[in-house]
Write an enzyme that holds these catalytic residues in place. Sequence first.
Site, PDB file in Angstrom:
ATOM      1  N   HIS A 101      81.650  34.591 130.157  1.00 22.23           N
ATOM      2  CA  HIS A 101      80.473  34.456 129.297  1.00 22.23           C
ATOM      3  C   HIS A 101      79.211  34.804 130.057  1.00 22.23           C
ATOM      4  O   HIS A 101      79.106  34.555 131.256  1.00 22.23           O
ATOM      5  CB  HIS A 101      80.363  33.048 128.709  1.00 22.23           C
ATOM      6  CG  HIS A 101      80.483  31.945 129.715  1.00 22.23           C
ATOM      7  ND1 HIS A 101      81.695  31.510 130.205  1.00 22.23           N
ATOM      8  CD2 HIS A 101      79.547  31.190 130.329  1.00 22.23           C
ATOM      9  CE1 HIS A 101      81.499  30.524 131.064  1.00 22.23           C
ATOM     10  NE2 HIS A 101      80.200  30.318 131.176  1.00 22.23           N
ATOM     11  N   HIS A 103      75.234  33.982 130.126  1.00 19.26           N
ATOM     12  CA  HIS A 103      74.164  33.098 129.657  1.00 19.26           C
ATOM     13  C   HIS A 103      72.906  33.940 129.465  1.00 19.26           C
ATOM     14  O   HIS A 103      72.481  34.641 130.393  1.00 19.26           O
ATOM     15  CB  HIS A 103      73.834  32.034 130.708  1.00 19.26           C
ATOM     16  CG  HIS A 103      74.928  31.049 130.982  1.00 19.26           C
ATOM     17  ND1 HIS A 103      74.977  29.815 130.381  1.00 19.26           N
ATOM     18  CD2 HIS A 103      75.995  31.099 131.822  1.00 19.26           C
ATOM     19  CE1 HIS A 103      76.038  29.149 130.844  1.00 19.26           C
ATOM     20  NE2 HIS A 103      76.671  29.904 131.716  1.00 19.26           N
TER      21      HIS A 103
HETATM   22  P1  5GP Z   1      79.542  27.741 132.761  1.00 16.50           P
HETATM   23  O1  5GP Z   1      79.164  26.568 133.615  1.00 16.50           O
HETATM   24  O2  5GP Z   1      81.029  27.845 132.579  1.00 16.50           O
HETATM   25  O3  5GP Z   1      78.905  29.030 133.223  1.00 16.50           O
HETATM   26  O4  5GP Z   1      78.870  27.473 131.335  1.00 16.50           O
HETATM   27  C1  5GP Z   1      79.557  26.950 130.254  1.00 16.50           C
HETATM   28  C2  5GP Z   1      78.541  26.672 129.160  1.00 16.50           C
HETATM   29  O5  5GP Z   1      79.237  26.442 127.964  1.00 16.50           O
HETATM   30  C3  5GP Z   1      77.677  25.450 129.430  1.00 16.50           C
HETATM   31  O6  5GP Z   1      76.299  25.846 129.464  1.00 16.50           O
HETATM   32  C4  5GP Z   1      77.978  24.520 128.255  1.00 16.50           C
HETATM   33  O7  5GP Z   1      76.836  23.843 127.772  1.00 16.50           O
HETATM   34  C5  5GP Z   1      78.554  25.467 127.223  1.00 16.50           C
HETATM   35  N1  5GP Z   1      79.543  24.850 126.343  1.00 16.50           N
HETATM   36  C6  5GP Z   1      80.640  24.158 126.734  1.00 16.50           C
HETATM   37  N2  5GP Z   1      81.348  23.746 125.665  1.00 16.50           N
HETATM   38  C7  5GP Z   1      80.680  24.199 124.568  1.00 16.50           C
HETATM   39  C8  5GP Z   1      80.919  24.089 123.158  1.00 16.50           C
HETATM   40  O8  5GP Z   1      81.891  23.481 122.693  1.00 16.50           O
HETATM   41  N3  5GP Z   1      80.032  24.699 122.336  1.00 16.50           N
HETATM   42  C9  5GP Z   1      78.940  25.377 122.818  1.00 16.50           C
HETATM   43  N4  5GP Z   1      78.121  25.930 121.918  1.00 16.50           N
HETATM   44  N5  5GP Z   1      78.686  25.496 124.136  1.00 16.50           N
HETATM   45  C10 5GP Z   1      79.540  24.907 124.994  1.00 16.50           C
END
Ligand code: 5GP
Length: 138
Positions: A101, A103
């Site tokens: 993903h 951001h």
């Molecule tokens: P990472 O730390 O893996 O780069 O970011 C994962 C992101 O996914 C986090 O910013 C978190 O808030 C978001 N996230 C995790 N679970 C969900 C969800 O069920 N729905 C949404 N909309 N965002 C999520």
Amino acid sequence: MTDPNCIFCKIASGQIPSACVFQDETAFAFLDIGPLAEGHVLLIPREHYQTLDQMPPDVAGRLLGRLPALVKAAVEAAGAEGVNVLQNNGKAASQEVPHVHFHVIPRRAGDAFRFNWPASKYPPGRMEELAKAIREKL
Ligand code: 5GP
Ligand code: ZN
């Protein structure tokens, strides 16, 4: 391919609801549930890949093709002045959800989001050594 146990696969397929802002055959974009700033969007491929290096270049290219318009829309809708695009791979890099993903984080001067950016310096020769090592892997 999708992973039935993956939360982002479930979001992209509509099994788990999200505030979707864009979707097509390649990509899905939705608001992050824990925003670092207003309008924080996640752009994901519909197919399940844990990390960026696992993506076939053509799929990665199509996914990234959606990024400029998404960045522009998120910044304008949030009334922001700038934007950070972040992409974490692996636990050591703070990746919590193992589905690629990007951001998209709209920014305003003086907002609450802070980077820890501990810029350092290479000792003599190390920079050239690392550049050579990376070239040899490509
Ligand atoms: P990472 O730390 O893996 O780069 O970011 C994962 C992101 O996914 C986090 O910013 C978190 O808030 C978001 N996230 C995790 N679970 C969900 C969800 O069920 N729905 C949404 N909309 N965002 C999520
Ligand atoms: Zn997935």
